[in-house]
Design a protein around this motif. Structure first.
Motif, short mmCIF file in Angstrom:
data_model
loop_
_atom_site.label_atom_id
_atom_site.label_comp_id
_atom_site.label_asym_id
_atom_site.label_seq_id
_atom_site.Cartn_x
_atom_site.Cartn_y
_atom_site.Cartn_z
N TYR A 74 -9.93 -23.74 23.47
CA TYR A 74 -11.07 -24.56 23.10
C TYR A 74 -11.03 -25.97 23.69
O TYR A 74 -9.98 -26.54 23.94
CB TYR A 74 -11.25 -24.63 21.57
N ARG A 75 -12.25 -26.47 23.91
CA ARG A 75 -12.41 -27.83 24.44
C ARG A 75 -11.82 -28.84 23.48
O ARG A 75 -11.32 -29.88 23.88
CB ARG A 75 -13.90 -28.10 24.67
N ASP A 76 -11.89 -28.52 22.20
CA ASP A 76 -11.22 -29.30 21.16
C ASP A 76 -10.28 -28.35 20.42
O ASP A 76 -10.73 -27.53 19.62
CB ASP A 76 -12.24 -29.91 20.18
N PRO A 77 -8.98 -28.41 20.66
CA PRO A 77 -8.04 -27.44 20.09
C PRO A 77 -8.05 -27.45 18.56
O PRO A 77 -8.39 -28.44 17.92
CB PRO A 77 -6.69 -27.91 20.64
N ILE A 78 -7.65 -26.30 18.01
CA ILE A 78 -7.63 -26.12 16.56
C ILE A 78 -6.18 -26.08 16.07
O ILE A 78 -5.34 -25.40 16.66
CB ILE A 78 -8.31 -24.80 16.15
N GLU A 79 -5.90 -26.79 14.99
CA GLU A 79 -4.60 -26.68 14.33
C GLU A 79 -4.71 -25.63 13.24
O GLU A 79 -5.42 -25.81 12.25
CB GLU A 79 -4.17 -28.01 13.71
N MET A 80 -4.01 -24.51 13.41
CA MET A 80 -4.04 -23.43 12.44
C MET A 80 -2.86 -23.54 11.48
O MET A 80 -1.76 -23.94 11.88
CB MET A 80 -3.99 -22.07 13.13
N VAL A 81 -3.10 -23.16 10.22
CA VAL A 81 -2.02 -23.28 9.23
C VAL A 81 -1.73 -22.00 8.47
O VAL A 81 -0.65 -21.84 7.90
CB VAL A 81 -2.33 -24.42 8.22
N SER A 82 -2.68 -21.05 8.42
CA SER A 82 -2.43 -19.80 7.70
C SER A 82 -3.41 -18.74 8.16
O SER A 82 -4.40 -19.04 8.85
CB SER A 82 -2.54 -20.00 6.18
N ALA A 83 -3.12 -17.49 7.77
CA ALA A 83 -4.02 -16.39 8.14
C ALA A 83 -3.78 -15.20 7.22
O ALA A 83 -2.70 -15.03 6.66
CB ALA A 83 -3.80 -15.98 9.60
N SER A 84 -4.81 -14.37 7.09
CA SER A 84 -4.71 -13.15 6.29
C SER A 84 -5.81 -12.20 6.73
O SER A 84 -6.97 -12.62 6.88
CB SER A 84 -4.85 -13.45 4.80
N GLY A 85 -5.46 -10.92 6.93
CA GLY A 85 -6.46 -9.95 7.35
C GLY A 85 -7.08 -10.33 8.68
O GLY A 85 -6.39 -10.49 9.68
N CYS A 86 -8.40 -10.47 8.71
CA CYS A 86 -9.11 -10.83 9.94
C CYS A 86 -9.44 -12.32 10.02
O CYS A 86 -10.21 -12.73 10.90
CB CYS A 86 -10.42 -10.03 10.03
N TRP A 87 -8.86 -13.13 9.12
CA TRP A 87 -9.26 -14.54 9.04
C TRP A 87 -8.08 -15.47 9.27
O TRP A 87 -6.96 -15.18 8.85
CB TRP A 87 -9.87 -14.82 7.66
N MET A 88 -8.36 -16.59 9.93
CA MET A 88 -7.39 -17.65 10.13
C MET A 88 -7.94 -18.94 9.53
O MET A 88 -9.15 -19.17 9.56
CB MET A 88 -7.09 -17.85 11.62
N THR A 89 -7.04 -19.78 9.02
CA THR A 89 -7.46 -21.02 8.37
C THR A 89 -6.86 -22.22 9.09
O THR A 89 -5.66 -22.26 9.37
CB THR A 89 -7.03 -21.04 6.89
N ALA A 90 -7.73 -23.19 9.38
CA ALA A 90 -7.32 -24.39 10.09
C ALA A 90 -6.86 -25.46 9.11
O ALA A 90 -7.08 -25.37 7.89
CB ALA A 90 -8.47 -24.92 10.94
#
Length: 444
Positions: free
Chosen positions: A44-60
């Motif tokens: 991404y043009r503006d990177p994402i900081e990810m912290v958790s995930a479950s199933g088909c979803w990721m959380t920033a």
């Protein structure tokens, strides 16, 4: 015509954008760039900081949840509790290299072998798909006494020295070495209505070229869904002629299943099975450990034996008890949650949604794929001969704003590459289709 785009440049942060996440994200981005330097690759043009995930979803870090239609490594779902539990339980009991006997390791190898044709009697585990393909190439060259390799023109097979040389999409400057010949992927645009015959003819000409150069031919290696080329899966069986041409010439067929393997296509557990071919070697990786670094090859025993006479192979971290427990849990989840069937059913529902969008927007010029592995071509003017890499980039970033993660593929970056976890639901498909429709409307 659009410019050819190396795979790592597709949807990559280029350092020209400013991070919108405030001081904390800007500081984290600065640290990343200082630490990894020119080798840092961020989405991404503006990177994402990810912290958790479950199933088909990721959380920033900012609390935003994203539907993951890109990351095919956590194939049975991010942080699947059964996989995590098996990994942790075995790590708490014993984790050591593969020079010791262990029940779980052999149980896993037996289960994995059962998914392959009988002639592939040996499994060699590695830690990455790059290592697996590297080993496959070395075995093929030893078995044939030849050096020449045939790949497709936008293929990606890994990042060791040997497999970078056979990965055209990874090469930013210069061309392929003389012992590697690339052929166009199996598309109608390249070969017309008879893709099977056209692709086989291209492989035959490549064999002749390698023989004329004095290298002979060791192997044809293809990702059996041609992911980086733009996803080419149909018609079923089109690979048979090309594989027959290769094997008659004395070369081997290496099926790279690092991306399409482990039930993703829905109608088969392995991508090569859709074509009724008999690979000499199969490489696998990515979804094998659902995020734990696992990979390997399935190989004819006589080929492996010949290779081991000269060199042999050992990998400190592969085939460990923890790797085996993790991989076994992945196989169990695929079976117990009926994920191969879900890939077929949800994949068909996804295709219907995509076709509906295509009826309303002529910029969608083609929809290809099998199960939950699809490619959607875009063109700014609706002409498939003028691929829209810039449009794809704009759509990818627009979909991020609508909370969907997706990637790109194809020689010109003209293809939206769709690879959600196999536990995808119909409601999540609806979410994706709505986001794609909104994104297309906002990208002129």
């Amino acid at each position: 015509m659009s410019d050819v785009r190396p795979i790592l440049d597709m949807n990559a942060f280029d350092g020209k954008s400013s991070a919108p996440g405030g001081h904390a994200q800007s500081d984290l981005l600065d640290r990343r760039l200082r630490n990894i330097g020119a080798a840092s690759v961020l989405f991404y043009r503006d990177p994402i900081e990810m912290v958790s995930a479950s199933g088909c979803w990721m959380t920033a870090a900012d609390g935003t949840s994203y539907l993951d239609f890109y990351n095919n490594v956590p194939s049975v779902g991010h942080c699947h509790p059964r996989v995590v539990g098996a990994m942790a339980e075995q790590a708490a009991r014993l984790n050591i290299n593969s020079r010791y006997l262990h029940q779980t390791v052999e149980t896993y190898l037996d289960r994995l072998k059962a998914t392959f044709p009988d002639h592939l009697e040996n499994i060699v585990l590695t830690c990455s798909g790059s290592e697996a393909n590297d080993l496959a190439i070395r075995i093929a060259q030893r078995a044939t006494g030849a050096r020449g390799i045939i790949v497709t023109e936008s293929a990606y097979h890994g990042n060791t020295s040997a497999v970078t040389e056979i990965s055209p999409s990874a090469i930013k400057r210069g061309g392929l070495p003389d012992h590697v010949v690339a052929v166009p992927p199996p598309s109608k645009q390249a070969y017309g209505d008879n893709v099977a015959a056209g692709f086989a003819d291209a492989v035959y000409l490549a064999i002749t070229t390698l023989q004329d150069r004095g290298y002979g031919v060791a192997a044809l290696i293809v990702d059996s869904i041609f992911s980086s080329d733009g996803v080419f899966s149909n018609p079923k069986g089109f690979l048979r002629l090309a594989v027959a041409v290769m094997q008659r010439a004395g070369g081997l067929f290496i099926a790279d299943e690092v991306q399409p393997g482990f039930a993703r296509t829905g109608d088969a557990f392995w991508g090569f099975s859709r074509h009724d071919v008999a690979p000499d070697i199969v490489s696998m990786g990515k979804p094998m450990g659902n995020g734990f670094p696992m990979a390997g090859i399935a190989v004819r025993p006589e080929l492996l034996a010949a290779f081991c006479e000269d060199v042999g192979y050992f990998n400190t971290f592969a085939a460990s008890p923890v790797a085996a427990a993790t991989g076994l849990a992945v196989l169990d989840v695929i079976r117990d949650e009926d994920l191969q069937n879900n890939a077929a059913v949800c994949g068909a529902y996804l295709r219907e949604g995509l076709q509906h969008l295509a009826e309303m927007d002529a910029r969608i010029t083609d929809i290809r794929g099998a199960g939950l592995f699809m490619g959607v071509d875009l063109s700014a003017n609706g002409d498939p001969s003028e691929p829209g890499g810039q449009l794809v980039g704009d759509v990818i970033n627009a979909m991020r704003r609508h909370r969907v993660l997706i990637g790109a593929a194809g020689k010109y970056g003209q293809t939206l590459k769709i690879r959600p976890p196999l536990c995808l639901t119909r409601s999540e498909v609806d979410f994706f289709i709505e986001a794609l429709g909104k994104s297309l409307r906002t990208c002129g």
